[in-house]
Design an enzyme around this catalytic site. Structure first.
Site, short mmCIF file in Angstrom:
data_model
loop_
_atom_site.label_atom_id
_atom_site.label_comp_id
_atom_site.label_asym_id
_atom_site.label_seq_id
_atom_site.Cartn_x
_atom_site.Cartn_y
_atom_site.Cartn_z
CE LYS A 14 -2.06 -1.07 3.92
NZ LYS A 14 -1.53 -2.39 4.29
NE ARG A 89 -3.83 -1.49 10.19
CZ ARG A 89 -2.77 -1.06 9.50
NH1 ARG A 89 -2.78 0.11 8.93
NH2 ARG A 89 -1.73 -1.83 9.38
NE ARG A 128 7.96 -2.85 5.75
CZ ARG A 128 6.66 -2.60 5.70
NH1 ARG A 128 6.13 -2.02 4.64
NH2 ARG A 128 5.87 -2.95 6.68
NE ARG A 134 7.03 -0.73 9.99
CZ ARG A 134 5.85 -0.81 9.39
NH1 ARG A 134 5.67 -0.23 8.23
NH2 ARG A 134 4.86 -1.47 9.94
NE ARG A 146 2.82 -5.41 11.28
CZ ARG A 146 4.00 -5.36 10.65
NH1 ARG A 146 5.08 -5.91 11.18
NH2 ARG A 146 4.09 -4.75 9.50
P1 ADP Z 1 1.54 -2.51 8.16
O1 ADP Z 1 0.40 -2.26 7.23
O2 ADP Z 1 2.81 -2.88 7.46
O3 ADP Z 1 1.22 -3.45 9.30
P2 ADP Z 1 1.49 0.27 9.07
O4 ADP Z 1 2.73 1.02 8.87
O5 ADP Z 1 0.30 0.63 8.25
O6 ADP Z 1 1.93 -1.23 8.92
O7 ADP Z 1 1.05 0.33 10.62
C1 ADP Z 1 1.95 -0.01 11.65
C2 ADP Z 1 1.19 -0.11 12.98
O8 ADP Z 1 0.54 1.15 13.27
C3 ADP Z 1 0.05 -1.13 13.02
O9 ADP Z 1 0.51 -2.44 13.33
C4 ADP Z 1 -0.83 -0.53 14.13
O10 ADP Z 1 -0.30 -0.80 15.42
C5 ADP Z 1 -0.72 0.96 13.90
N1 ADP Z 1 -1.78 1.45 12.99
C6 ADP Z 1 -1.60 1.95 11.73
N2 ADP Z 1 -2.79 2.31 11.21
C7 ADP Z 1 -3.74 2.02 12.13
C8 ADP Z 1 -5.15 2.14 12.18
N3 ADP Z 1 -5.86 2.63 11.15
N4 ADP Z 1 -5.80 1.73 13.30
C9 ADP Z 1 -5.13 1.26 14.35
N5 ADP Z 1 -3.79 1.09 14.38
C10 ADP Z 1 -3.10 1.48 13.29
#
Ligand code: ADP
Length: 190
Positions: A14, A89, A128, A134, A146
């Site tokens: 994404k 989400r 990654r 990260r 996740r």
């Molecule tokens: P990925 O999609 O690779 O898991 P992101 O960079 O989008 O990672 O998000 C990293 C972390 O940030 C998630 O595991 C969560 O803890 C938090 N996070 C991101 N977006 C949201 C969201 N919309 N609602 C709740 N937590 C979020």
């Protein structure tokens, strides 16, 4: 205005695709993951609250996430549209986003799912993790958690947009450019 929800599990690409869309189509990318990492890195109050959830691979509570997202959108009154990357989400986030956009006389144009198989996701995330710094990408247990959270809490959000006739999906495996070409064609057709 075009507002796109770019959707898919962790590691589906994404962020990569949203950045390309921002530079080529001019829609502003808003990544809640990046915003949380900014707060974490700067040890803001929000960052301190989000840290424990992020470290475990759990979602940050809706109220905090929704408030952060809304204040980010409000920073760009002249945007010609947004790409929401990593948001919504959960079902309550999707409902809050609809209500918020309505209050600004706009709405979601489409949700687009990037389809990627689970083995490929784990492979990409661990890869990654070797270079991104990260921590949530460096531990296979957290990576798998996740993906489980995605299936349990996030995947149902697709039904929300499907019920509105806004759900689309494209293959998320293959070259970055080929994926981008299908994504751009779809968005231009909206
Ligand atoms: P990925 O999609 O690779 O898991 P992101 O960079 O989008 O990672 O998000 C990293 C972390 O940030 C998630 O595991 C969560 O803890 C938090 N996070 C991101 N977006 C949201 C969201 N919309 N609602 C709740 N937590 C979020």
């Amino acid at each position: 205005m075009k507002n796109i929800v770019l959707f898919g599990p962790p590691g589906s690409g994404k962020g990569t695709q949203a950045q390309k869309l921002e530079s080529k189509v001019g829609l502003r990318q808003i990544s809640t993951g990046d915003l949380f990492r900014f707060h974490l890195g700067n040890s803001t109050e929000l960052g301190k609250k989000a840290k424990a959830f992020m470290d475990k691979g759990d979602l940050v509570p809706d109220a905090l996430t929704i408030e952060m997202l809304q204040s980010e959108v409000e920073k760009y009154p002249d945007a010609k549209g947004f790409i929401f990357d990593g948001f919504p989400r959960t079902a309550p986030q999707a409902e809050a986003l609809d209500a918020f956009l309505l209050s600004r006389s706009t709405s979601i144009s489409a949700m687009i799912l990037l389809v990627v198989g689970e083995d490929e996701l784990v492979r990409r995330l661990l890869e990654r993790g070797k270079t991104s710094g990260r921590e949530d990408d460096q531990n296979e247990e957290v990576v798998r958690h996740r993906i489980t959270v995605y299936h349990e809490k996030t995947a149902p959000v697709a039904d929300f947009y499907s019920a509105q006739g806004k759900f689309h999906k494209i293959p998320g495996e293959g070259g970055i450019e080929a994926i981008y070409a299908s994504l751009e064609a779809l968005i231009k057709s909206l």
